[in-house]
Design a protein around this motif. Structure first.
Motif, short mmCIF file in Angstrom:
data_model
loop_
_atom_site.label_atom_id
_atom_site.label_comp_id
_atom_site.label_asym_id
_atom_site.label_seq_id
_atom_site.Cartn_x
_atom_site.Cartn_y
_atom_site.Cartn_z
N GLN A 1 16.50 19.31 29.79
CA GLN A 1 16.14 18.13 28.85
C GLN A 1 15.78 17.03 29.69
O GLN A 1 16.29 16.70 30.70
N PRO A 2 14.76 16.03 29.43
CA PRO A 2 14.26 15.21 30.08
C PRO A 2 15.43 13.75 30.04
O PRO A 2 16.34 13.78 29.17
N GLU A 3 15.70 13.43 31.19
CA GLU A 3 16.73 12.36 31.55
C GLU A 3 16.37 11.04 30.73
O GLU A 3 15.40 10.71 30.73
N LYS A 4 17.42 10.61 29.92
CA LYS A 4 17.36 9.61 29.24
C LYS A 4 17.66 8.32 29.65
O LYS A 4 18.72 8.25 30.54
N LYS A 5 16.78 7.26 30.01
CA LYS A 5 17.20 6.07 30.53
C LYS A 5 17.70 5.14 29.50
O LYS A 5 17.32 5.02 28.35
N ASP A 6 18.83 4.30 30.02
CA ASP A 6 19.40 3.30 29.21
C ASP A 6 18.99 1.83 29.79
O ASP A 6 18.96 1.39 30.82
N PHE A 7 18.28 1.02 28.30
CA PHE A 7 17.56 0.05 28.72
C PHE A 7 18.29 -0.91 28.06
O PHE A 7 17.97 -2.27 28.00
N SER A 8 19.63 -0.77 27.35
CA SER A 8 20.53 -1.77 26.87
C SER A 8 21.10 -2.85 28.00
O SER A 8 21.20 -2.44 29.21
N LEU A 9 21.39 -4.05 27.52
CA LEU A 9 21.96 -4.89 28.39
C LEU A 9 23.16 -4.83 28.88
O LEU A 9 24.05 -4.66 27.99
N LYS A 10 23.40 -4.79 30.11
CA LYS A 10 25.03 -4.82 30.43
C LYS A 10 25.78 -6.14 30.08
O LYS A 10 25.07 -7.28 30.08
N GLU A 11 26.98 -6.14 30.37
CA GLU A 11 27.73 -7.57 30.24
C GLU A 11 27.21 -8.25 31.28
O GLU A 11 27.47 -8.02 32.50
N GLY A 12 26.97 -9.63 31.00
CA GLY A 12 26.53 -10.57 32.04
C GLY A 12 25.05 -10.52 32.50
O GLY A 12 24.55 -11.65 33.25
N GLU A 13 24.24 -9.59 32.03
CA GLU A 13 23.01 -9.52 32.21
C GLU A 13 22.12 -10.48 31.15
O GLU A 13 22.49 -10.56 30.06
N THR A 14 20.99 -11.03 31.70
CA THR A 14 20.23 -11.72 30.97
C THR A 14 18.63 -11.37 31.20
O THR A 14 18.28 -10.63 32.18
N ILE A 15 17.83 -11.97 30.40
CA ILE A 15 16.44 -11.40 30.38
C ILE A 15 15.65 -12.82 30.51
O ILE A 15 15.97 -13.85 29.81
N THR A 16 14.81 -12.80 31.49
CA THR A 16 13.87 -13.97 31.85
C THR A 16 12.50 -13.66 31.65
O THR A 16 11.97 -12.64 32.13
#
Length: 268
Positions: free
Chosen positions: A176-191
């Motif tokens: 099965q193709p590996e699923k990537k986790d794009f969720s934000l971890k604690e303390g991470e922000t998006i600029t």
């Protein structure tokens, strides 16, 4: 003629259907030694010493039995069938059963490691006793047909292909193709950078013949940069017009009338 279940010896229901999927009229049956390696069986140990391990030559059949499933509520057939397949080793002269192997898993028949013509078959006798016998074909084409028939049986019965590694079953599964986790971890922000915000666009380039401050006329012909005289005013134009109207034409010279001062210059 009443049908008999080859593995139990009991009669089958009258609506049962039996079908021969494969038949080999002559194969060699061997009493093979116990398995000593987890990798698999080796046929060279069966045929050494002038085939002393060969038991006899048998007929091999692959028999399919389909038994309709009854509907207990109505007492009629439900339309579904219970299908099973057996590998039968029989006496070629009279058809008497020597051994039967119900084909329920891929481990029932294993191809040896050193030949494509030999197989190890797990047979089952009365009382559930089990043993492993070796079978061998004279022709590779017959052995190939035997393998192809078992492949079709697995597809019909829904038996999964298994492999061996260290004596354990390995079910072939698609990776099965590996699923990537794009969720934000604690303390991470998006600029997010918005292009062009806070920047002034450069002024557009002026086309040829125009300056940045407005229109610019080309220099007058002849060079030198001299300015043209201003046009006359309305009063000057009127004065020039009156002057041209008051000028009388000059008198015509006397010589123009054709007379001269000769002998007949005077009238008589």
């Amino acid at each position: 003629m009443e049908s008999i279940d080859p593995t139990t010896g009991r009669p089958l229901p009258p609506d049962a259907i039996q079908r021969i999927l494969y038949i080999a009229p002559s194969i060699h049956v061997y009493n093979i030694p116990p398995l000593t390696s987890t990798k698999g069986y080796v046929a060279a140990s069966w045929t050494e010493n002038n085939n002393k391990r060969q038991i006899f030559t048998a007929r091999l059949r692959i028999l399919e039995t389909a038994i309709p499933t009854p509907n207990t509520a109505l007492g009629t057939a439900s339309g579904e069938e219970n299908v099973k397949v057996d590998i039968l080793l029989e006496d070629p002269s009279n058809g008497q059963l020597f051994a039967a192997a119900p084909y329920t898993t891929t481990d029932v028949v294993e191809q040896v490691l050193d030949s494509s013509r030999f197989f190890a078959v797990r047979v089952q006798g009365e009382g559930g006793r089990k043993a492993v016998l070796g079978i061998g074909y004279e022709e590779r084409s017959e052995a190939f047909d035997f393998s192809v028939c078992l492949q079709e049986v697995r597809r019909t019965l829904g038996i999964e292909d298994t492999g061996k590694s260290g004596g354990k079953k390995l079910v072939k599964e698609e990776k099965q193709p590996e699923k990537k986790d794009f969720s934000l971890k604690e303390g991470e922000t998006i600029t997010i950078n918005i292009g062009g915000k806070g920047k002034r666009n450069p002024p557009p380039k002026s086309p040829e013949g125009f300056g940045s401050g407005g229109f610019s006329l080309p220099p007058p012909p002849g060079g030198g940069g001299a300015l043209l005289p201003p046009p006359p005013s309305a009063q000057e134009v009127k004065a020039q017009k009156r002057l041209s109207q008051n000028i009388e034409p000059a008198p015509k010279p006397v010589d123009d009338f054709g007379f001269d001062d000769g002998e007949f210059g005077e009238f008589q």
